[in-house]
Motif scaffolding. Sequence first.
Motif, short mmCIF file in Angstrom:
data_model
loop_
_atom_site.label_atom_id
_atom_site.label_comp_id
_atom_site.label_asym_id
_atom_site.label_seq_id
_atom_site.Cartn_x
_atom_site.Cartn_y
_atom_site.Cartn_z
N LEU A 38 0.73 -1.36 -0.07
CA LEU A 38 0.00 -0.13 0.03
C LEU A 38 0.64 1.60 -0.38
O LEU A 38 0.76 2.12 -0.81
CB LEU A 38 -1.16 0.17 1.63
CG LEU A 38 -1.54 1.59 1.56
CD1 LEU A 38 -2.92 1.13 0.35
CD2 LEU A 38 -2.80 0.99 2.64
N MET A 39 1.95 1.30 0.24
CA MET A 39 2.66 2.74 1.32
C MET A 39 3.53 3.14 -0.47
O MET A 39 3.45 3.67 -1.01
CB MET A 39 3.56 2.65 2.63
CG MET A 39 2.94 2.61 3.35
SD MET A 39 4.08 2.29 4.85
CE MET A 39 4.82 3.81 4.75
N ASN A 40 4.51 1.71 -0.73
CA ASN A 40 5.32 1.88 -1.63
C ASN A 40 4.17 1.86 -3.46
O ASN A 40 4.80 2.54 -3.97
CB ASN A 40 5.90 0.61 -2.33
CG ASN A 40 6.84 0.32 -0.65
OD1 ASN A 40 7.60 1.45 -0.40
ND2 ASN A 40 6.98 -1.01 -0.93
N TYR A 41 3.36 1.71 -3.37
CA TYR A 41 2.59 1.72 -4.83
C TYR A 41 1.95 2.91 -4.72
O TYR A 41 1.40 3.51 -5.98
CB TYR A 41 2.47 0.08 -5.12
CG TYR A 41 3.26 -0.47 -5.92
CD1 TYR A 41 3.52 -0.98 -6.90
CD2 TYR A 41 3.66 -1.30 -4.39
CE1 TYR A 41 4.43 -1.89 -7.66
CE2 TYR A 41 4.62 -2.28 -5.16
CZ TYR A 41 5.29 -2.03 -6.77
OH TYR A 41 6.13 -3.32 -7.24
N ALA A 42 1.53 2.86 -3.89
CA ALA A 42 0.85 4.16 -3.09
C ALA A 42 1.59 6.23 -4.05
O ALA A 42 1.14 6.16 -4.67
CB ALA A 42 0.16 4.71 -2.18
N ILE A 43 2.66 6.24 -3.45
CA ILE A 43 3.67 6.71 -3.31
C ILE A 43 4.31 6.24 -5.73
O ILE A 43 3.76 7.77 -5.75
CB ILE A 43 5.12 6.75 -2.58
CG1 ILE A 43 4.77 7.00 -1.21
CG2 ILE A 43 5.77 7.74 -3.22
CD1 ILE A 43 6.07 6.53 -0.98
N TYR A 44 4.35 5.54 -5.83
CA TYR A 44 4.90 5.38 -7.29
C TYR A 44 3.13 5.95 -8.15
O TYR A 44 3.44 6.69 -8.70
CB TYR A 44 5.10 3.33 -6.82
CG TYR A 44 5.35 3.17 -6.94
CD1 TYR A 44 7.38 3.99 -6.67
CD2 TYR A 44 6.13 2.16 -6.64
CE1 TYR A 44 8.45 3.31 -5.90
CE2 TYR A 44 7.00 0.91 -6.05
CZ TYR A 44 8.46 1.83 -5.20
OH TYR A 44 9.54 1.41 -5.04
N SER A 45 2.03 5.35 -8.11
CA SER A 45 0.63 6.15 -8.21
C SER A 45 0.72 7.37 -8.35
O SER A 45 0.37 7.66 -9.57
CB SER A 45 -0.42 5.03 -8.05
OG SER A 45 0.01 3.77 -8.21
N VAL A 46 0.63 8.45 -7.73
CA VAL A 46 1.24 9.57 -7.54
C VAL A 46 1.63 10.34 -7.87
O VAL A 46 1.30 11.13 -9.07
CB VAL A 46 0.82 10.12 -5.91
CG1 VAL A 46 1.03 11.28 -5.62
CG2 VAL A 46 -0.08 9.41 -5.22
N PHE B 178 12.74 7.12 -14.14
CA PHE B 178 12.47 6.47 -13.31
C PHE B 178 12.03 5.09 -12.44
O PHE B 178 12.10 5.14 -11.25
CB PHE B 178 10.47 6.49 -13.96
CG PHE B 178 9.16 6.45 -12.66
CD1 PHE B 178 8.90 7.43 -11.75
CD2 PHE B 178 8.61 4.93 -12.49
CE1 PHE B 178 8.04 7.31 -10.37
CE2 PHE B 178 8.10 5.02 -11.44
CZ PHE B 178 6.79 5.58 -10.84
N TYR B 179 11.50 3.94 -13.75
CA TYR B 179 12.27 2.62 -13.00
C TYR B 179 13.24 3.26 -11.94
O TYR B 179 13.38 2.33 -10.28
CB TYR B 179 11.77 1.82 -13.45
CG TYR B 179 12.62 0.81 -13.39
CD1 TYR B 179 11.54 -0.17 -12.46
CD2 TYR B 179 13.31 0.04 -13.64
CE1 TYR B 179 11.63 -1.54 -11.83
CE2 TYR B 179 13.36 -1.94 -12.82
CZ TYR B 179 13.11 -2.13 -12.23
OH TYR B 179 13.18 -3.64 -11.73
N LEU B 180 14.74 3.40 -12.40
CA LEU B 180 15.80 2.76 -11.42
C LEU B 180 16.09 3.74 -10.69
O LEU B 180 17.20 3.32 -9.67
CB LEU B 180 16.81 3.24 -12.33
CG LEU B 180 17.09 2.15 -13.88
CD1 LEU B 180 18.32 2.80 -15.34
CD2 LEU B 180 17.25 0.41 -13.49
N PHE B 181 14.66 4.57 -10.36
CA PHE B 181 15.08 5.24 -9.18
C PHE B 181 14.72 3.63 -7.73
O PHE B 181 15.38 4.16 -6.33
CB PHE B 181 13.74 6.32 -8.67
CG PHE B 181 13.53 7.22 -7.73
CD1 PHE B 181 14.86 7.42 -7.13
CD2 PHE B 181 13.25 6.55 -7.18
CE1 PHE B 181 14.63 7.91 -5.68
CE2 PHE B 181 12.33 7.22 -5.73
CZ PHE B 181 13.14 8.14 -5.12
N ILE B 182 13.77 3.59 -8.22
CA ILE B 182 13.19 2.10 -7.42
C ILE B 182 14.03 1.51 -6.68
O ILE B 182 14.52 0.91 -5.18
CB ILE B 182 12.61 1.05 -7.71
CG1 ILE B 182 10.81 1.61 -8.17
CG2 ILE B 182 11.62 0.07 -6.83
CD1 ILE B 182 9.95 1.44 -9.13
#
Length: 412
Positions: free
Chosen positions: A105-113, A137-141
């Motif tokens: 929830l926390m990680n992918y909520a940030i990605y979605s925003v 964007f992806y390599l930031f993860i």
Amino acid sequence: MLETVHHLILHVVFILFAILVSQMFMSESDRGTRGFTFTFIVMNSAVLVFTMTFPVVYSSGYVYDFKVIPIILAFLYGGKRVGFTTFFAMLVIGVFTDHVWMFLLMNYAIYSVLLIPLSKWYKRLIPMKKMILISGFYLFIPVTRSIYLLQNNEKEQLLFMASSTLIIWITLILSIYLIENRLEQVRIKRELIKAEKFNVVSELAASVAHEIRNPMTTVRGFMQLLQRETLTDQQKSFIDISIQELDHAQDVINQYLSLAKPQTEEYEVFSLTETMNESVDVMSTYAVMNSIKITKQIEKDLMIQGMKLEVKQVLLNLLKNAIEAVKENGEITATASRHRDGRMMILIQDNGVGMSPEQLKVLGRPYYSTKEKGTGLGLTVCYQIVKRMKGEIKVESEMDKGTVFRIYFPVA
């Protein structure tokens, strides 16, 4: 570790296969793909179920899978509705799989925003720049994950994380390539169909227009001779109406001929600033007659390459359409400036009746017009002229609020 890499490659095959299968069920339409939203949701859900049900679990209990790919693709190509639908589907699947639900929830909520504004910028880029943007964007993860692993003294995971990151990144790029390739095929097919229609109109114009114009000119001449005779007011009004209708038919024929005539003139570099000012000045009188104000904001020293008369024809046509779309005491804005991408941009905006999304789809096609006596050929000619100059026309409109035409020309 080799077995784990094989496991990841199986995920890659499944994701690419899911994209190819989903494209088989997408039928072409004017807006790109019909059923794109539904098919995309089904595809993303299938990928999420597979990758989250069979994740790669490292010895320390860390989970590596490809769920980031359907999330990114959903926001980029499906919009917010598809994106958040995929996001909630991931949360539901996470309840039934071995994932820490709160982390999801926390990680992918940030990605979605972050993906919401990114997707708007993404749509304006060419495919190569799209891949570069999403790669960044992806390599930031993995960068943030690496920092987390180092802080928790999990250095033995770094090599595996780097290899899995590379595989997931390659899969993401291949997925974007497949989708962009599909959309490009649809776009090219639409252009071919449109070009075929233009060819039909051109052949029809070349074979018929001149044969019709000669007898019409003769009829109009006899009508003018009859006006000199002693006639009743009613008879004179009938003749006036007949001449007006003949003139209207003559305009239609001229538009047909402008579609059919070969463009053999050489292009020249000319001042868009002067052409824009001249066009606005010409149409200002027509606007004043209809109690409409034209506001112009034109930058100096704007130069483009093309045919000055053709560009002027486009501007006059669009300004005339804007005036006719605006009610009394309306406003029209005409601007010319350098766009941030280096191209020259012309903007013609009105606060008139506007157009519906359905009307915008078919705008510029021959024979389609929102006016009662229009033929649609005026805009067809405009689109053809701009395209011939390697330019672009974008239209935004809303019912009862107005229309915005943006025309982009390459730099001279």
